[in-house]
Design a protein around this motif. Structure first.
Motif, mmCIF file in Angstrom:
data_model
loop_
_atom_site.group_PDB
_atom_site.id
_atom_site.type_symbol
_atom_site.label_atom_id
_atom_site.label_comp_id
_atom_site.label_asym_id
_atom_site.label_seq_id
_atom_site.Cartn_x
_atom_site.Cartn_y
_atom_site.Cartn_z
ATOM 1 N N SER A 180 41.393 46.032 45.754
ATOM 2 C CA SER A 180 40.177 45.262 46.024
ATOM 3 C C SER A 180 39.050 46.238 46.318
ATOM 4 O O SER A 180 39.234 47.217 47.052
ATOM 5 C CB SER A 180 40.369 44.326 47.222
ATOM 6 O OG SER A 180 41.219 43.272 46.875
ATOM 7 N N LYS B 178 36.132 34.150 38.001
ATOM 8 C CA LYS B 178 36.505 34.470 36.626
ATOM 9 C C LYS B 178 37.328 35.735 36.596
ATOM 10 O O LYS B 178 37.347 36.509 37.543
ATOM 11 C CB LYS B 178 35.272 34.645 35.747
ATOM 12 C CG LYS B 178 34.485 35.903 36.046
ATOM 13 C CD LYS B 178 33.387 36.097 35.052
ATOM 14 C CE LYS B 178 32.328 37.055 35.527
ATOM 15 N NZ LYS B 178 31.616 36.673 36.725
ATOM 16 N N ILE B 179 37.980 35.925 35.467
ATOM 17 C CA ILE B 179 38.733 37.141 35.181
ATOM 18 C C ILE B 179 38.199 37.706 33.872
ATOM 19 O O ILE B 179 38.030 36.983 32.901
ATOM 20 C CB ILE B 179 40.237 36.835 35.040
ATOM 21 C CG1 ILE B 179 40.811 36.411 36.398
ATOM 22 C CG2 ILE B 179 40.987 38.036 34.489
ATOM 23 C CD1 ILE B 179 42.218 35.886 36.311
ATOM 24 N N THR C 132 42.107 44.383 34.347
ATOM 25 C CA THR C 132 41.639 43.049 34.706
ATOM 26 C C THR C 132 40.791 43.144 35.963
ATOM 27 O O THR C 132 41.193 43.779 36.943
ATOM 28 C CB THR C 132 42.831 42.100 34.963
ATOM 29 O OG1 THR C 132 43.689 42.127 33.818
ATOM 30 C CG2 THR C 132 42.362 40.685 35.196
ATOM 31 N N VAL C 133 39.619 42.513 35.917
ATOM 32 C CA VAL C 133 38.749 42.448 37.094
ATOM 33 C C VAL C 133 38.446 40.984 37.366
ATOM 34 O O VAL C 133 37.999 40.249 36.482
ATOM 35 C CB VAL C 133 37.447 43.256 36.888
ATOM 36 C CG1 VAL C 133 36.497 43.054 38.070
ATOM 37 C CG2 VAL C 133 37.769 44.738 36.723
ATOM 38 N N HIS C 134 38.717 40.583 38.602
ATOM 39 C CA HIS C 134 38.398 39.224 39.056
ATOM 40 C C HIS C 134 37.199 39.312 39.988
ATOM 41 O O HIS C 134 37.097 40.237 40.801
ATOM 42 C CB HIS C 134 39.589 38.622 39.807
ATOM 43 C CG HIS C 134 39.248 37.337 40.493
ATOM 44 N ND1 HIS C 134 38.789 37.299 41.784
ATOM 45 C CD2 HIS C 134 39.269 36.062 40.049
ATOM 46 C CE1 HIS C 134 38.557 36.044 42.114
ATOM 47 N NE2 HIS C 134 38.833 35.274 41.088
ATOM 48 N N ASP C 135 36.267 38.358 39.853
ATOM 49 C CA ASP C 135 35.185 38.242 40.824
ATOM 50 C C ASP C 135 34.962 36.762 41.131
ATOM 51 O O ASP C 135 35.593 35.897 40.526
ATOM 52 C CB ASP C 135 33.907 38.951 40.353
ATOM 53 C CG ASP C 135 33.239 38.316 39.137
ATOM 54 O OD1 ASP C 135 33.052 37.082 39.112
ATOM 55 O OD2 ASP C 135 32.886 39.070 38.216
ATOM 56 N N HIS D 76 39.243 40.656 31.212
ATOM 57 C CA HIS D 76 40.439 41.417 30.868
ATOM 58 C C HIS D 76 40.157 42.245 29.615
ATOM 59 O O HIS D 76 39.573 41.744 28.653
ATOM 60 C CB HIS D 76 41.599 40.447 30.605
ATOM 61 C CG HIS D 76 42.813 41.097 30.054
ATOM 62 N ND1 HIS D 76 43.051 41.181 28.706
ATOM 63 C CD2 HIS D 76 43.845 41.718 30.658
ATOM 64 C CE1 HIS D 76 44.202 41.809 28.510
ATOM 65 N NE2 HIS D 76 44.699 42.146 29.681
ATOM 66 N N ALA E 54 37.130 36.996 28.591
ATOM 67 C CA ALA E 54 36.762 36.520 29.926
ATOM 68 C C ALA E 54 37.156 35.063 29.989
ATOM 69 O O ALA E 54 37.024 34.329 29.004
ATOM 70 C CB ALA E 54 35.267 36.691 30.151
ATOM 71 N N HIS F 220 46.470 46.968 30.448
ATOM 72 C CA HIS F 220 45.641 45.810 30.754
ATOM 73 C C HIS F 220 44.764 46.160 31.951
ATOM 74 O O HIS F 220 45.277 46.555 32.999
ATOM 75 C CB HIS F 220 46.511 44.593 31.096
ATOM 76 C CG HIS F 220 47.468 44.245 30.012
ATOM 77 N ND1 HIS F 220 47.144 43.383 28.991
ATOM 78 C CD2 HIS F 220 48.734 44.660 29.771
ATOM 79 C CE1 HIS F 220 48.173 43.265 28.178
ATOM 80 N NE2 HIS F 220 49.145 44.038 28.626
ATOM 81 N N HIS G 175 38.257 42.586 42.270
ATOM 82 C CA HIS G 175 39.699 42.773 42.387
ATOM 83 C C HIS G 175 40.163 43.374 41.065
ATOM 84 O O HIS G 175 40.138 42.698 40.033
ATOM 85 C CB HIS G 175 40.407 41.452 42.678
ATOM 86 C CG HIS G 175 39.927 40.827 43.949
ATOM 87 N ND1 HIS G 175 40.344 41.251 45.184
ATOM 88 C CD2 HIS G 175 39.041 39.835 44.163
ATOM 89 C CE1 HIS G 175 39.742 40.536 46.109
ATOM 90 N NE2 HIS G 175 38.942 39.673 45.515
ATOM 91 N N CYS H 292 38.570 30.924 36.253
ATOM 92 C CA CYS H 292 39.740 30.592 37.055
ATOM 93 C C CYS H 292 39.227 29.779 38.248
ATOM 94 O O CYS H 292 38.016 29.689 38.453
ATOM 95 C CB CYS H 292 40.522 31.842 37.456
ATOM 96 S SG CYS H 292 39.620 33.036 38.430
#
Length: 141
Positions: free
Chosen positions: A14, A124-125, A81-84, A127, A117, A79, A68, A120
């Motif tokens: 994070s 969103k994620i 992956t970034v989540h915000d 990738h 993209a 892979h 994240h 979620c």
């Protein structure tokens, strides 16, 4: 393990708003080094690190959110992956000589083998998948 089983290794971090993009790059570089890629696939490492810079910056600047970051290597693809926390999906925009920014997703599109993209429930994620040269892909740490 059956023939159809998938072996993967992954890491997660994070990155709060007050953290720097350099922190994300340094953390990712250490994990790419553990896969042997800094020696065997330096161009792929550079592409991954630039993509991470763009995606984490987007999370911090546009989503005003902790980023994240998850890296997963499944022996075929790294892979990223970034989540915000923002539900707004990024899109590659045409370059504009009047704008100083707005080229990040164009870079991601150019650097990654694939990217997507998706929304979620809590944001969103984004990738991106990177396939290293065959010489580096043999590593299945």
């Amino acid at each position: 393990m059956s023939e159809s089983s998938l072996r993967a290794v992954g890491w997660a971090r994070s990155l709060p708003l007050e953290s720097s993009v350099k922190t994300a790059r340094d953390w990712a570089r250490d994990h790419l080094s553990s896969l042997g890629w800094t020696d065997s696939a330096p161009d792929t490492v550079d592409a991954v690190l630039l993509t991470i810079s763009e995606l984490v910056t987007n999370a911090h600047v546009h989503a005003h959110s902790t980023a994240h970051l998850v890296l997963t290597w499944d022996s075929r693809c790294l892979h990223v992956t970034v989540h915000d926390a923002s539900p707004r999906l990024p899109a590659a925009r045409p370059p504009d000589t009047e704008r100083t920014g707005g080229r990040g997703m164009l870079l991601v599109e150019a650097l990654a083998d694939t990217w997507q993209a998706r929304p979620c429930p809590d944001g969103k994620i984004v990738h991106a998948c990177f396939r290293p040269p065959a010489s580096a892909a043999g590593s299945d740490h």
